[in-house]
Scaffold this motif. Structure first.
Motif, PDB file in Angstrom:
ATOM      1  N   THR A  38       0.043  -2.403  -4.765  1.00  0.00           N
ATOM      2  CA  THR A  38      -1.166  -3.142  -5.099  1.00  0.00           C
ATOM      3  C   THR A  38      -2.395  -2.412  -4.580  1.00  0.00           C
ATOM      4  O   THR A  38      -3.518  -2.768  -4.923  1.00  0.00           O
ATOM      5  N   TYR A  91       1.625   2.400  -8.919  1.00  0.00           N
ATOM      6  CA  TYR A  91       1.248   1.038  -9.306  1.00  0.00           C
ATOM      7  C   TYR A  91       2.372   0.358 -10.075  1.00  0.00           C
ATOM      8  O   TYR A  91       2.663  -0.815  -9.846  1.00  0.00           O
ATOM      9  N   GLU A  92       2.998   1.077 -10.983  1.00  0.00           N
ATOM     10  CA  GLU A  92       4.103   0.500 -11.753  1.00  0.00           C
ATOM     11  C   GLU A  92       5.275   0.136 -10.857  1.00  0.00           C
ATOM     12  O   GLU A  92       6.033  -0.783 -11.155  1.00  0.00           O
ATOM     13  N   THR A 148       0.839  -1.197   0.000  1.00  0.00           N
ATOM     14  CA  THR A 148       0.000   0.000   0.000  1.00  0.00           C
ATOM     15  C   THR A 148       0.869   1.238   0.000  1.00  0.00           C
ATOM     16  O   THR A 148       1.805   1.347   0.777  1.00  0.00           O
ATOM     17  N   VAL A 158      -3.516   1.841  -3.213  1.00  0.00           N
ATOM     18  CA  VAL A 158      -3.110   3.225  -2.954  1.00  0.00           C
ATOM     19  C   VAL A 158      -4.184   3.892  -2.111  1.00  0.00           C
ATOM     20  O   VAL A 158      -5.370   3.795  -2.410  1.00  0.00           O
ATOM     21  N   ARG A 200      -5.737  -1.676 -11.884  1.00  0.00           N
ATOM     22  CA  ARG A 200      -4.334  -1.707 -11.451  1.00  0.00           C
ATOM     23  C   ARG A 200      -4.187  -2.135 -10.001  1.00  0.00           C
ATOM     24  O   ARG A 200      -3.124  -2.589  -9.605  1.00  0.00           O
ATOM     25  N   GLY A 201      -5.215  -1.915  -9.206  1.00  0.00           N
ATOM     26  CA  GLY A 201      -5.138  -2.265  -7.795  1.00  0.00           C
ATOM     27  C   GLY A 201      -6.169  -1.506  -6.996  1.00  0.00           C
ATOM     28  O   GLY A 201      -7.008  -0.795  -7.543  1.00  0.00           O
ATOM     29  N   ALA A 230      -6.777   4.256 -11.534  1.00  0.00           N
ATOM     30  CA  ALA A 230      -6.544   3.091 -10.675  1.00  0.00           C
ATOM     31  C   ALA A 230      -7.264   1.845 -11.171  1.00  0.00           C
ATOM     32  O   ALA A 230      -6.850   0.725 -10.851  1.00  0.00           O
TER      33      ALA A 230
END
Length: 123
Positions: A45, A40-41, A14, A47, A75-76, A72
């Motif tokens: 996983t 994310y990159e 996070t 934010v 992406r997570g 987002a």
């Protein structure tokens, strides 16, 4: 922040993204979305978007949050924390209170099923 599961596998990575106060502007949108994509990159996983400094929210702040949510997607995890009463009210007014992870008025919370009686007719 990360958690390690059995065998040392990372469960959740996070990261935190802080929106500027007293309110982000439309000019901030591209920079904040690029920052979120980089998180994310970089292995995040999930934010957490801290909006605690947003004390004078307007439609530009709503647009920034909506675009961050779109960035987002897929992406997570993405959660918004620290929203004050003014931002909560504005998001409710424009129908985007779900950005705060809260159900809209009259809607059940996520994962909650309404009770069904055995003699209820099928819909």
């Amino acid at each position: 922040m990360s958690s390690r599961g059995p065998g040392g596998h990372s469960l959740v990575e996070t990261r935190r993204l802080v929106l500027p106060g007293p309110g982000p502007t439309r000019r901030d949108t591209a920079r904040l979305c690029a920052r979120l994509a980089r998180l994310y990159e970089g292995g995040a996983t999930a934010v957490e978007c801290d909006v605690g400094a947003v004390t004078a929210p307007d439609l530009a702040a709503v647009e920034v949050l909506a675009r961050l949510r779109l960035t987002a997607r897929g992406r997570g995890g993405f959660t918004v924390t620290g929203a004050g009463p003014a931002l909560r009210a504005l998001l409710g007014l424009v129908g985007l209170v779900e950005l705060l992870g809260e159900p809209e008025e009259g809607e059940p919370a996520g994962g909650v099923q309404e009770g069904v009686e055995p003699d209820d007719p099928a819909v």
